[in-house]
Scaffold this active site. Sequence first.
Site, PDB file in Angstrom:
ATOM      1  N   PRO A 158      14.322  59.953   4.650  1.00 19.07           N
ATOM      2  CA  PRO A 158      14.746  58.919   5.602  1.00 19.07           C
ATOM      3  C   PRO A 158      14.427  59.273   7.056  1.00 19.07           C
ATOM      4  O   PRO A 158      14.427  58.432   7.925  1.00 19.07           O
ATOM      5  CB  PRO A 158      16.270  58.841   5.384  1.00 19.07           C
ATOM      6  CG  PRO A 158      16.510  59.450   4.046  1.00 19.07           C
ATOM      7  CD  PRO A 158      15.455  60.493   3.878  1.00 19.07           C
ATOM      8  N   GLU A 184      21.085  66.678  -0.428  1.00 22.22           N
ATOM      9  CA  GLU A 184      21.137  66.217   0.969  1.00 22.22           C
ATOM     10  C   GLU A 184      19.801  66.428   1.669  1.00 22.22           C
ATOM     11  O   GLU A 184      19.647  66.119   2.837  1.00 22.22           O
ATOM     12  CB  GLU A 184      22.242  66.989   1.718  1.00 22.22           C
ATOM     13  CG  GLU A 184      23.642  66.797   1.137  1.00 22.22           C
ATOM     14  CD  GLU A 184      23.981  65.339   0.928  1.00 22.22           C
ATOM     15  OE1 GLU A 184      24.364  64.977  -0.200  1.00 22.22           O
ATOM     16  OE2 GLU A 184      23.831  64.546   1.873  1.00 22.22           O
ATOM     17  N   ARG A 204      -3.641  51.319  -5.561  1.00 21.87           N
ATOM     18  CA  ARG A 204      -4.171  49.954  -5.578  1.00 21.87           C
ATOM     19  C   ARG A 204      -5.438  49.853  -4.736  1.00 21.87           C
ATOM     20  O   ARG A 204      -6.268  48.984  -4.964  1.00 21.87           O
ATOM     21  CB  ARG A 204      -3.156  48.967  -5.019  1.00 21.87           C
ATOM     22  CG  ARG A 204      -1.890  48.852  -5.785  1.00 21.87           C
ATOM     23  CD  ARG A 204      -0.967  47.836  -5.144  1.00 21.87           C
ATOM     24  NE  ARG A 204      -1.408  46.475  -5.423  1.00 21.87           N
ATOM     25  CZ  ARG A 204      -2.002  45.679  -4.550  1.00 21.87           C
ATOM     26  NH1 ARG A 204      -2.241  46.104  -3.336  1.00 21.87           N
ATOM     27  NH2 ARG A 204      -2.377  44.467  -4.882  1.00 21.87           N
ATOM     28  N   ASP A 256      -5.245  41.225  -0.009  1.00 18.36           N
ATOM     29  CA  ASP A 256      -3.802  41.409   0.187  1.00 18.36           C
ATOM     30  C   ASP A 256      -3.451  41.100   1.629  1.00 18.36           C
ATOM     31  O   ASP A 256      -4.042  41.668   2.544  1.00 18.36           O
ATOM     32  CB  ASP A 256      -3.415  42.868  -0.084  1.00 18.36           C
ATOM     33  CG  ASP A 256      -2.929  43.035  -1.519  1.00 18.36           C
ATOM     34  OD1 ASP A 256      -3.010  42.069  -2.288  1.00 18.36           O
ATOM     35  OD2 ASP A 256      -2.477  44.147  -1.842  1.00 18.36           O
TER      36      ASP A 256
HETATM   37  C1  LIG Z   1      19.770  61.943   0.896  1.00 14.27           C
HETATM   38  O1  LIG Z   1      18.496  61.965   0.331  1.00 14.27           O
HETATM   39  C2  LIG Z   1      17.520  62.651   0.990  1.00 14.27           C
HETATM   40  C3  LIG Z   1      17.713  63.323   2.228  1.00 14.27           C
HETATM   41  C4  LIG Z   1      16.630  63.994   2.820  1.00 14.27           C
HETATM   42  C5  LIG Z   1      15.396  63.998   2.198  1.00 14.27           C
HETATM   43  C6  LIG Z   1      15.206  63.327   0.976  1.00 14.27           C
HETATM   44  C7  LIG Z   1      16.261  62.677   0.391  1.00 14.27           C
HETATM   45  C8  LIG Z   1      16.056  61.969  -0.926  1.00 14.27           C
HETATM   46  N1  LIG Z   1      16.339  60.560  -0.715  1.00 14.27           N
HETATM   47  C9  LIG Z   1      15.477  59.743  -0.038  1.00 14.27           C
HETATM   48  C10 LIG Z   1      14.169  60.099   0.227  1.00 14.27           C
HETATM   49  C11 LIG Z   1      13.369  59.209   0.928  1.00 14.27           C
HETATM   50  C12 LIG Z   1      13.895  57.995   1.337  1.00 14.27           C
HETATM   51  C13 LIG Z   1      13.051  57.012   2.091  1.00 14.27           C
HETATM   52  N2  LIG Z   1      13.664  56.060   2.797  1.00 14.27           N
HETATM   53  O2  LIG Z   1      11.821  57.101   2.045  1.00 14.27           O
HETATM   54  C14 LIG Z   1      15.191  57.690   1.045  1.00 14.27           C
HETATM   55  N3  LIG Z   1      15.967  58.553   0.364  1.00 14.27           N
END
Ligand SMILES: COc1ccccc1CNc1ccc(C(N)=O)cn1
Length: 245
Positions: free
Chosen positions: A88, A115, A153, A168
């Site tokens: 994220p 986490e 793709r 696309d």
């Molecule tokens: C709490 O989870 C994490 C915290 C840190 C890293 C990976 C994770 C694994 N989860 C993820 C991974 C990617 C995405 C995204 N938005 O690309 C969403 N969640």
Amino acid sequence: MRFDVLTIFPDMVRSALREGVVGRAVQQGRIELHCWNPRDFTQDRHRTVDDRPFGGGPGMVMKAEPLMAAVAAARQASPGARVIYLSPQGRVLDQAAVADMAQAPGLILIAGRYEGVDERFINACVDEEWSIGDYVLSGGELPALVLIDAVSRLLPGTLGHDESAAQDSFSAGLLDYPHYTRPEELQRQRVPAVLMSGDHARIARWRKKEALGRTWERRPDLLARRDLTPEEATLLAEYRQEWEA
Ligand SMILES: COc1ccccc1CNc1ccc(C(N)=O)cn1
């Protein structure tokens, strides 16, 4: 193209890539997929891949050493690959980034769990951190699968008709035009007559106008980023007149 995925759930990744156009590309060897499980790179009896966070707080953190050893093995097997961590905290993916990734000889995708991973692994081994959108999932496997699908793709031969990838809408920076198939009439809704005309120039013009109009209605932010050709500006003006009529 070769994809290497570092994941503690390799079966989840492999099974998801058995179906559809990507599955066929893997079967035909146009795409190579290899999963590396950090558990196979642990040194302890319990094959520990996570541990409690320094500084306290909820949840667990993925240990750096098993990941570092797994990435070293993947790099050896996929020279020149870009090492991408899905999280994220990464830059949000878009079609332009996907197209750029499709040029790489290979991608090594790190699917985090818990986490997240020890920051020292990211500093030492990760080339790029990417996110598939501003939301949190329980693991990086689904984001890795999203990336593999989006990139695959664009590889020649993956889709039945290569131009459909080129067509696309997102590749053109616009939303897609509406699609129709049989029956011609459905619950008193008819297929737009232009699509039945056989006049391919007129159909292409209608589709371009619909793509522009829908982008204007639903995603003005995309339109703001895109210079319109004079023809496109005319089509959008026509769409808006009809829309406001
Ligand atoms: C709490 O989870 C994490 C915290 C840190 C890293 C990976 C994770 C694994 N989860 C993820 C991974 C990617 C995405 C995204 N938005 O690309 C969403 N969640």
